[in-house]
Scaffold this motif. Structure first.
Motif, PDB file in Angstrom:
ATOM      1  N   PRO A  23       1.073  26.356   0.195  1.00  0.00           N
ATOM      2  CA  PRO A  23       1.327  27.712  -0.534  1.00  0.00           C
ATOM      3  C   PRO A  23       1.180  28.852   0.360  1.00  0.00           C
ATOM      4  O   PRO A  23       1.758  29.801   0.334  1.00  0.00           O
ATOM      5  CB  PRO A  23       0.173  27.468  -1.793  1.00  0.00           C
ATOM      6  N   ARG A  24       0.166  28.603   1.500  1.00  0.00           N
ATOM      7  CA  ARG A  24       0.015  29.719   2.503  1.00  0.00           C
ATOM      8  C   ARG A  24       0.020  29.141   3.892  1.00  0.00           C
ATOM      9  O   ARG A  24      -0.753  28.292   4.016  1.00  0.00           O
ATOM     10  CB  ARG A  24      -1.182  30.404   2.163  1.00  0.00           C
ATOM     11  N   SER A  25       1.097  29.319   4.585  1.00  0.00           N
ATOM     12  CA  SER A  25       1.150  28.835   5.915  1.00  0.00           C
ATOM     13  C   SER A  25       1.716  29.801   7.032  1.00  0.00           C
ATOM     14  O   SER A  25       2.680  30.588   6.380  1.00  0.00           O
ATOM     15  CB  SER A  25       2.081  27.438   5.790  1.00  0.00           C
ATOM     16  N   THR A  26       1.561  29.683   8.145  1.00  0.00           N
ATOM     17  CA  THR A  26       1.876  30.381   9.092  1.00  0.00           C
ATOM     18  C   THR A  26       3.369  29.882   9.391  1.00  0.00           C
ATOM     19  O   THR A  26       4.213  30.590   9.894  1.00  0.00           O
ATOM     20  CB  THR A  26       1.271  30.509  10.591  1.00  0.00           C
ATOM     21  N   VAL A  29       8.641  27.056   7.208  1.00  0.00           N
ATOM     22  CA  VAL A  29       9.207  25.741   6.666  1.00  0.00           C
ATOM     23  C   VAL A  29       8.368  24.869   6.084  1.00  0.00           C
ATOM     24  O   VAL A  29       8.774  24.043   5.169  1.00  0.00           O
ATOM     25  CB  VAL A  29       9.848  24.912   7.999  1.00  0.00           C
ATOM     26  N   LEU A  30       6.805  25.078   6.003  1.00  0.00           N
ATOM     27  CA  LEU A  30       6.087  24.228   5.218  1.00  0.00           C
ATOM     28  C   LEU A  30       6.206  24.669   3.546  1.00  0.00           C
ATOM     29  O   LEU A  30       5.275  24.142   2.709  1.00  0.00           O
ATOM     30  CB  LEU A  30       4.554  24.383   5.792  1.00  0.00           C
ATOM     31  N   LEU A  42      19.567  10.653  -2.445  1.00  0.00           N
ATOM     32  CA  LEU A  42      19.021  12.101  -2.247  1.00  0.00           C
ATOM     33  C   LEU A  42      17.465  12.063  -1.873  1.00  0.00           C
ATOM     34  O   LEU A  42      16.863  11.633  -2.963  1.00  0.00           O
ATOM     35  CB  LEU A  42      19.430  13.294  -3.188  1.00  0.00           C
ATOM     36  N   LYS A  43      17.140  12.238  -0.655  1.00  0.00           N
ATOM     37  CA  LYS A  43      15.716  12.230  -0.525  1.00  0.00           C
ATOM     38  C   LYS A  43      15.097  13.745  -0.446  1.00  0.00           C
ATOM     39  O   LYS A  43      15.628  14.663   0.002  1.00  0.00           O
ATOM     40  CB  LYS A  43      15.527  11.868   0.933  1.00  0.00           C
ATOM     41  N   LEU A  44      13.956  14.002  -1.427  1.00  0.00           N
ATOM     42  CA  LEU A  44      13.102  14.950  -1.045  1.00  0.00           C
ATOM     43  C   LEU A  44      11.930  14.997  -0.453  1.00  0.00           C
ATOM     44  O   LEU A  44      11.426  13.722  -0.613  1.00  0.00           O
ATOM     45  CB  LEU A  44      12.957  15.634  -2.801  1.00  0.00           C
ATOM     46  N   ALA A  45      11.249  15.831   0.095  1.00  0.00           N
ATOM     47  CA  ALA A  45      10.099  15.531   1.026  1.00  0.00           C
ATOM     48  C   ALA A  45       9.557  17.098   1.012  1.00  0.00           C
ATOM     49  O   ALA A  45      10.108  17.939   1.082  1.00  0.00           O
ATOM     50  CB  ALA A  45      10.329  15.229   2.175  1.00  0.00           C
ATOM     51  N   ALA A  46       8.169  17.061   1.111  1.00  0.00           N
ATOM     52  CA  ALA A  46       7.378  18.032   1.386  1.00  0.00           C
ATOM     53  C   ALA A  46       6.017  17.640   1.971  1.00  0.00           C
ATOM     54  O   ALA A  46       5.630  16.579   1.770  1.00  0.00           O
ATOM     55  CB  ALA A  46       6.961  18.744  -0.134  1.00  0.00           C
ATOM     56  N   THR A  47       5.464  18.611   2.704  1.00  0.00           N
ATOM     57  CA  THR A  47       3.988  18.539   3.223  1.00  0.00           C
ATOM     58  C   THR A  47       3.330  19.743   3.724  1.00  0.00           C
ATOM     59  O   THR A  47       3.875  20.648   3.669  1.00  0.00           O
ATOM     60  CB  THR A  47       4.256  17.563   4.480  1.00  0.00           C
ATOM     61  N   ASN A  48       2.038  19.687   3.435  1.00  0.00           N
ATOM     62  CA  ASN A  48       1.117  20.758   3.944  1.00  0.00           C
ATOM     63  C   ASN A  48       0.339  20.461   5.118  1.00  0.00           C
ATOM     64  O   ASN A  48      -0.613  20.729   5.387  1.00  0.00           O
ATOM     65  CB  ASN A  48      -0.003  21.111   2.816  1.00  0.00           C
ATOM     66  N   THR A  68      16.261  22.365   4.466  1.00  0.00           N
ATOM     67  CA  THR A  68      14.773  22.663   3.671  1.00  0.00           C
ATOM     68  C   THR A  68      15.251  24.062   3.082  1.00  0.00           C
ATOM     69  O   THR A  68      15.766  24.809   3.512  1.00  0.00           O
ATOM     70  CB  THR A  68      13.825  22.688   4.401  1.00  0.00           C
ATOM     71  N   VAL A  69      14.968  24.250   1.654  1.00  0.00           N
ATOM     72  CA  VAL A  69      14.876  25.552   1.067  1.00  0.00           C
ATOM     73  C   VAL A  69      13.872  25.549   0.425  1.00  0.00           C
ATOM     74  O   VAL A  69      12.848  24.847   0.071  1.00  0.00           O
ATOM     75  CB  VAL A  69      16.125  25.214  -0.184  1.00  0.00           C
TER      76      VAL A  69
END
Length: 385
Positions: A23-26, A29-30, A42-48, A68-69
């Motif tokens: 939610p809060r990153s410098t 893209v994160l 279709l592959k979806l991916a997310a990371t912190n 990435t959106v």
């Protein structure tokens, strides 16, 4: 990239990976979700950078590609669309993703997929297998006891021990301890002990709950500990999750589990849960103190457990519960909220409360389950006279 999929599949996939978005990153893209074609899906991916989640959904792929959106915008937009087909078309030059569904025609500005961190996925080699529903129940029965105070990072994790065909999870915040064990599908090649962040396990439990249930063979989770012992990977049907591990030594929790008791009180789970919820309405104004008085039956009178909570501002509450009591009468006080957390994750119809004296820890166990399966130790609270 040109791809089509159903709105309900895309919405479910976004829901699975969305909680891993930072939610809060410098790094902007994160805050995005990766959309990429992968072998006709279709592959979806997310990371912190602490946890990463990848999910694959069925799709019709006309042109391969990736972008990435913004996660929040995409998730909220897709959630408002009708349950119809969504056509996505990426302009490589402008990184603008066009989405068409029914009468909606939308463009969302993206960030180049090459800036997105690589999320490891499991290859299944040397994986430890366990039933998904069993693992989810185990997680839910221990994560509530983990600390939330980041000043004690070791206690914000769950200790996981793989030994032979047994998996044991344990968590403690210094005031309570929850330990849960089960058998694995096969023995592990070597004894392993790691600390997994409780937040990561809570997320894994949530994902297991979102997966569609299949009839016949139970769903399995494949667990792989990275050779460097710094990451753990979980592989589920169409979902991979990776988490960093906590590099520390977990306290020797076995030393604080009482080996004996003076009084054992067996009570029905649901009536006790209801009485505790009522008691906590009054206890919350007085440090959550709930007193328990165990009275064995004498001269034909039935044994009972009396639960009392008092608030100087609101009043007081007393509940009497039928019980089976072994040993002498006793009195002890607990943090009512801690006991509520325990009872909320016990499915068995009865529980046993084992106590020694007012100043010693109490132990809660489900009745009908071996003592090595689930144990919760709760520290007592001081009773002022």
């Amino acid at each position: 990239m040109r791809v089509s999929c159903l709105q309900e599949n895309l919405s479910r996939g976004l829901n699975i990976v969305g909680r891993a978005v930072s939610p809060r990153s410098t790094l902007p893209v994160l805050g995005n979700i990766l959309l990429a074609t992968d072998e006709g899906r279709l592959k979806l991916a997310a990371t912190n950078l602490e946890i990463g989640i990848s999910c694959w959904i069925g799709a019709k792929v006309e042109d391969d590609g990736a972008v990435t959106v913004p996660a929040r915008l995409l998730s909220e937009f897709v959630g408002q669309l009708p349950a119809e087909r969504i056509d996505m078309d990426l302009s490589v030059r402008t990184l603008m993703l066009n989405l068409k569904c029914a009468r909606y025609d939308t463009n969302i500005k993206g960030i180049d997929a090459s800036e997105f961190p690589i999320i490891p996925t499991s290859d299944g080699a040397d994986a430890i297998r366990i039933e998904a529903d069993t693992l989810r129940k185990m997680i839910n029965q221990v994560v509530f006891a983990a600390a939330t105070d980041e000043s004690r990072p070791t206690l914000t994790g769950v200790d996981a021990r793989f030994n032979g065909k047994r998996l044991t999870l344990a968590a403690t915040d210094g005031f309570r301890l929850a330990v849960r064990s089960t058998d694995l599908a096969a023995a592990v090649p070597e004894k392993t002990e790691i600390i997994i962040p409780a937040r990561a396990l809570s997320e894994l439990s949530r994902i297991i709950g979102l997966l569609p249930k299949s009839e016949g063979e139970p769903q399995m989770v494949e667990i792989t500990v990275a050779s460097a012992r710094n990451q753990i990977l979980f592989h589920l049907p169409d979902v991979d999750m990776v988490s960093q591990l906590i590099d520390a030594n977990f306290p020797n929790y076995e030393a604080i589990i009482p080996k004996s008791f003076a009084t054992r009180t067996i009570i029905d789970t649901q009536p006790t849960l209801r009485a505790l919820r009522v008691a906590n309405l009054f206890a919350r104004d007085s440090s959550n103190i709930v007193r328990f008085q165990m009275t064995p039956g004498h001269d034909g009178a039935p044994a009972n457990l009396t639960m009392t909570a008092t608030s100087a501002e609101s009043g007081d509450n007393l509940a009497s519960l039928d019980a089976v009591i072994e040993g002498p009468e006793g009195e002890i006080a607990f943090n009512g909220r801690y006991l509520l957390d325990v009872l909320n994750v016990i499915d068995e119809p009865q529980i046993a409360l084992e106590t020694t004296r007012a100043s010693a820890p109490g132990v809660v166990r489900p009745v009908g389950v071996g003592p090595e399966e689930f144990t919760c130790v709760v520290m007592p609270m001081h009773i002022s006279r």
